[in-house]
Write a protein that holds these residues in place. Structure first.
Motif, mmCIF file in Angstrom:
data_model
loop_
_atom_site.group_PDB
_atom_site.id
_atom_site.type_symbol
_atom_site.label_atom_id
_atom_site.label_comp_id
_atom_site.label_asym_id
_atom_site.label_seq_id
_atom_site.Cartn_x
_atom_site.Cartn_y
_atom_site.Cartn_z
ATOM 1 N N THR A 270 -0.676 17.395 8.848
ATOM 2 C CA THR A 270 -1.140 16.008 8.828
ATOM 3 C C THR A 270 -1.565 15.549 10.214
ATOM 4 O O THR A 270 -2.611 14.904 10.378
ATOM 5 C CB THR A 270 -0.043 15.074 8.284
ATOM 6 O OG1 THR A 270 0.372 15.532 6.997
ATOM 7 C CG2 THR A 270 -0.547 13.652 8.164
ATOM 8 N N PHE A 298 5.141 2.539 8.467
ATOM 9 C CA PHE A 298 4.968 3.861 7.859
ATOM 10 C C PHE A 298 6.201 4.741 8.082
ATOM 11 O O PHE A 298 6.623 5.468 7.180
ATOM 12 C CB PHE A 298 3.725 4.546 8.418
ATOM 13 C CG PHE A 298 2.440 4.090 7.785
ATOM 14 C CD1 PHE A 298 2.253 4.185 6.417
ATOM 15 C CD2 PHE A 298 1.408 3.574 8.547
ATOM 16 C CE1 PHE A 298 1.068 3.764 5.819
ATOM 17 C CE2 PHE A 298 0.219 3.154 7.965
ATOM 18 C CZ PHE A 298 0.051 3.251 6.602
ATOM 19 N N GLY A 301 8.793 3.500 5.786
ATOM 20 C CA GLY A 301 8.451 3.871 4.404
ATOM 21 C C GLY A 301 8.687 5.346 4.129
ATOM 22 O O GLY A 301 9.169 5.721 3.052
ATOM 23 N N GLY A 302 8.352 6.186 5.111
ATOM 24 C CA GLY A 302 8.571 7.617 4.944
ATOM 25 C C GLY A 302 10.046 7.965 4.843
ATOM 26 O O GLY A 302 10.449 8.796 4.011
ATOM 27 N N SER A 319 6.083 11.449 1.034
ATOM 28 C CA SER A 319 6.863 10.662 1.991
ATOM 29 C C SER A 319 6.658 11.166 3.415
ATOM 30 O O SER A 319 6.577 10.370 4.358
ATOM 31 C CB SER A 319 8.350 10.724 1.631
ATOM 32 O OG SER A 319 8.595 10.171 0.355
ATOM 33 N N ILE A 322 3.319 9.935 4.776
ATOM 34 C CA ILE A 322 3.471 8.528 5.188
ATOM 35 C C ILE A 322 4.205 8.454 6.528
ATOM 36 O O ILE A 322 3.797 7.728 7.445
ATOM 37 C CB ILE A 322 4.225 7.732 4.111
ATOM 38 C CG1 ILE A 322 3.393 7.652 2.827
ATOM 39 C CG2 ILE A 322 4.569 6.328 4.611
ATOM 40 C CD1 ILE A 322 4.142 7.068 1.639
ATOM 41 N N LEU A 325 1.958 9.588 9.401
ATOM 42 C CA LEU A 325 0.994 8.554 9.778
ATOM 43 C C LEU A 325 1.647 7.553 10.730
ATOM 44 O O LEU A 325 1.026 7.084 11.691
ATOM 45 C CB LEU A 325 0.471 7.844 8.535
ATOM 46 C CG LEU A 325 -0.491 8.640 7.643
ATOM 47 C CD1 LEU A 325 -0.804 7.871 6.364
ATOM 48 C CD2 LEU A 325 -1.775 8.965 8.401
#
Length: 417
Positions: A270, A298, A301-302, A319, A322, A325
């Motif tokens: 990524t 992010f 959230g991950g 996940s 995210i 990022l």
């Protein structure tokens, strides 16, 4: 793709190639240091943890010193000395591991060497960013800093693979090989320095000879920088759980390392594939600190996603994307923000102050380990997700402070004679 944006002068390419060399070498040895000390040297796990942790201490405290010295005496001398000494340190690791003596003596040698290894690593990391800021044009700044970060991740991914293929990983030979890679980087820098001396060197003159006390005072009173660093400490506190606590949680859930390896591979892919295009696009529209706020969301959230993924491989991959990022937005563009706020004659010290953020990385595994003994993995990741969200307010305050500073005439920091 606009290939003209990659038409850097030779010094920038040497810096980027050198970062690749350095990361390939260090990733062959540093990740395996704990395994080597415990399983091959026979040092206890607790002492091994102390030895590995000493590097983070010098990371945290040494960056500012290296940056200040580069402002006062020049990037060439300071970075050259750090690379020379960094190579010697790794050769010292090899010698220490070969000496037939007591484990106490070997542990003491490794602890001392690793303390200085952390010092010279943070010097090389921050000074290469300061050098890029010195040389790159405004139009190429985003591309150059992103390319350095991407190349560093590529080197970190390639190092263990090449080490295993060559047969170096976890062996004494890997220490000597890493030392040679440090000196190869130094040789490239010295070679290009002789051909582009004007662009390379920031010579110490009366215009930038400031005292270390004045430099420290200036950094401390820069509210925008101070808030940014505290936000970085909190972000690293949450981010480092991927390298420490998450692996233990996945071992509990799956009984093996396959999923953790898959997550690390997802992270690397990524970063390499998305970092340059996504940051180049977003930085044309938003400020670095605004993107860091989004990045904190992010990361949180991950962590929440991985906490509640259970046994679903797909959920872990999503996940992790995210989470990565968030890593890209929070950590890869910090150098651009620092270059934006740093006075010209304190640029090295400002970049060196990035080392203070490693305090979060140093204490994060300890806090995560303690929490994991008390709570479930799901609750632990949720706690660190909430912690990650705490950095948003700090980045927002730093952004507002920076905007206020732009309304004040920017003067050069007074120097000492």
């Amino acid at each position: 793709m606009n290939f003209n944006a990659y038409k850097f002068n030779p010094l920038i390419w040497i810096i980027i190639i050198g970062v690749l060399f350095l990361r390939i070498g260090t990733s062959m040895t540093v990740p395996f240091l704990a395994i080597f000390l415990h399983f091959k040297v026979g040092i206890s796990l607790s002492i091994t943890g102390i030895i590995v942790g000493t590097s983070y201490l010098s990371y945290t405290l040494g960056g500012f010193l290296g940056g200040y010295l580069s402002d006062r005496y020049g990037r060439k001398k300071t970075l050259g000395i750090s690379l020379l000494c960094y190579g010697l340190i790794f050769c010292g690791f090899g010698i220490a591991a070969s000496i037939d003596t007591s484990k106490v003596v070997v542990a003491g040698m490794f602890c001392t060497l690793n303390l200085f290894a952390g010092l010279f690593r943070i010097w090389s990391d921050t000074l290469t960013q300061a050098m890029l800021a010195d040389v790159v044009t405004n139009e190429q700044k985003v591309i150059a800093f992103n390319l350095r970060y991407t190349v560093a991740n590529i080197g970190s991914a390639l190092g263990p693979i090449l080490g295993a293929w060559i047969g170096f990983s976890g062996t004494i030979d890997s220490f000597y090989f890493t030392g040679v890679m440090c000196w190869a980087y130094l040789s490239l820098l010295l070679l290009i320095a002789s051909k582009s001396k004007r662009q390379w060197e920031r010579q110490a003159t009366n215009t930038n000879r400031i005292s270390i006390r004045m430099a420290a005072k200036t950094l401390f009173h820069d509210k925008s920088l101070r808030l940014y660093i505290v936000g970085g400490i909190i972000s690293y506190l949450a981010y480092v759980q991927q390298e420490s606590t998450l692996g233990q949680i996945l071992m509990q859930r799956f009984g093996g390392t396959e999923v953790f390896t898959m997550i690390l591979a997802t992270n690397a892919i990524t970063v390499v594939s998305l970092q340059i295009p996504i940051t180049s696009y977003c930085l044309k529209r938003k400020s670095p600190l605004w993107l860091m706020k989004i990045g904190s969301f992010f990361i949180a959230g991950g962590l929440i996603g991985m906490g509640f993924s259970g046994l679903s491989y797909i959920s872990y991959i999503i996940s992790q994307i995210i989470f990565t990022l968030g890593e890209i937005f929070v950590f890869s563009i910090g150098g651009i923000f620092i270059d934006d706020i740093a006075p010209e004659n304190l640029r090295g010290a400002y970049f060196g102050s990035l080392g203070f953020q490693y305090l979060g990385k140093a204490i994060g595994p300890v806090i995560g380990g303690v929490l994991l003994q008390i709570f479930s993995g799901q609750i632990v990741l949720l706690i660190f997700a909430i912690i990650a969200l705490g950095s948003i307010q700090l980045y927002d305050s730093s952004m507002k402070s920076n905007q206020n500073n732009r309304n004040i005439p920017h003067e050069k920091i007074p120097c000492t004679k």
